[in-house]
Design a protein around this motif. Structure first.
Motif, short mmCIF file in Angstrom:
data_model
loop_
_atom_site.label_atom_id
_atom_site.label_comp_id
_atom_site.label_asym_id
_atom_site.label_seq_id
_atom_site.Cartn_x
_atom_site.Cartn_y
_atom_site.Cartn_z
N GLU A 23 42.87 41.62 37.39
CA GLU A 23 41.92 42.42 38.18
C GLU A 23 40.58 42.55 37.46
N ARG A 24 40.65 42.76 36.14
CA ARG A 24 39.42 42.85 35.36
C ARG A 24 38.63 41.55 35.42
N ASP A 25 39.32 40.42 35.26
CA ASP A 25 38.66 39.12 35.32
C ASP A 25 38.04 38.88 36.70
N GLN A 26 38.74 39.29 37.75
CA GLN A 26 38.20 39.13 39.11
C GLN A 26 36.95 39.99 39.30
N LEU A 27 36.99 41.21 38.79
CA LEU A 27 35.83 42.10 38.91
C LEU A 27 34.63 41.56 38.13
N LEU A 28 34.88 41.02 36.93
CA LEU A 28 33.79 40.44 36.15
C LEU A 28 33.19 39.24 36.88
N ASP A 29 34.05 38.41 37.45
CA ASP A 29 33.57 37.25 38.22
C ASP A 29 32.76 37.71 39.44
N ARG A 30 33.29 38.70 40.12
CA ARG A 30 32.59 39.23 41.31
C ARG A 30 31.22 39.81 40.94
N MET A 31 31.18 40.54 39.81
CA MET A 31 29.91 41.12 39.36
C MET A 31 28.90 40.01 39.01
N ALA A 32 29.36 38.95 38.36
CA ALA A 32 28.46 37.84 38.01
C ALA A 32 27.93 37.16 39.27
#
Length: 188
Positions: free
Chosen positions: A45-54
């Motif tokens: 979930e953290r990795d997905q959120l970081l990707d989404r933010m980028a």
């Protein structure tokens, strides 16, 4: 790492895994019992959120660049269409400078060019600020001087030195005027 996702991790394993993911030391007091599956889910979930933010940051940058480009293109279009209205006036001034004739003919030509310029300004939506006979309004007029009189009301515009212009309610330039000073009214 555990082979079976349902097996609970030991506290030492959780601390070690958290430090690897975050790079920040974690104390035993901060750790509860977490399964490997829960830990992997949170990590995902953290990795997905970081990707989404980028991705959102990239979209925002692209939108900002696109907006700046559109504004520049609109400004160029607006200037171009305004200049198209004024070019015939410029042409006529150049012809007038080459013309041979009497001063009266020259004056008539300049008056025609002036009317043509006023029409071009009107087509662009530029309006002349009303002056002579109106009450002085500091939003549209700039007083250049005053004229003492008893024939006109106090602060009435008597003379226009330089015309003022506006587009709708936006003032392009205030009119320079001379206003009436009627001491009989101000003392009463």
């Amino acid at each position: 790492m555990r082979e079976m996702e349902g097996d609970p991790m030991t506290e030492a394993e959780i601390l070690q895994a958290a430090e690897q993911v975050e790079g920040v030391p974690v104390t035993e007091a901060e750790v509860g019992t977490v399964t490997l599956a829960e830990f992997e889910q949170v990590k995902q979930e953290r990795d997905q959120l970081l990707d989404r933010m980028a991705r959102m940051q990239a979209e925002f940058d692209n939108a900002r660049k696109r907006d700046a480009k559109e504004r520049t293109e609109f400004r160029e279009f607006a200037v171009g269409s305004s200049v198209e209205q004024i070019l015939p006036v410029l042409d006529n001034f150049q012809l007038a400078m080459k013309a041979q004739g009497s001063p009266e003919q020259f004056r008539e030509g300049v008056e025609l060019i002036l009317r043509q310029m006023e029409e071009a300004m009107k087509q662009l939506g530029v309006q002349k600020v009303e002056t002579i006979g109106t009450q002085f309004d500091p939003r549209f007029h700039e007083a250049l001087g005053s004229i003492e009189t008893t024939e006109h009301p106090d602060h009435q515009v008597l003379e226009e030195v330089r015309a003022g212009y506006r587009i709708k309610e936006r003032l392009l330039r205030p009119a320079l005027v001379r206003i009436a000073v009627n001491h009989a009214q101000t003392e009463a």
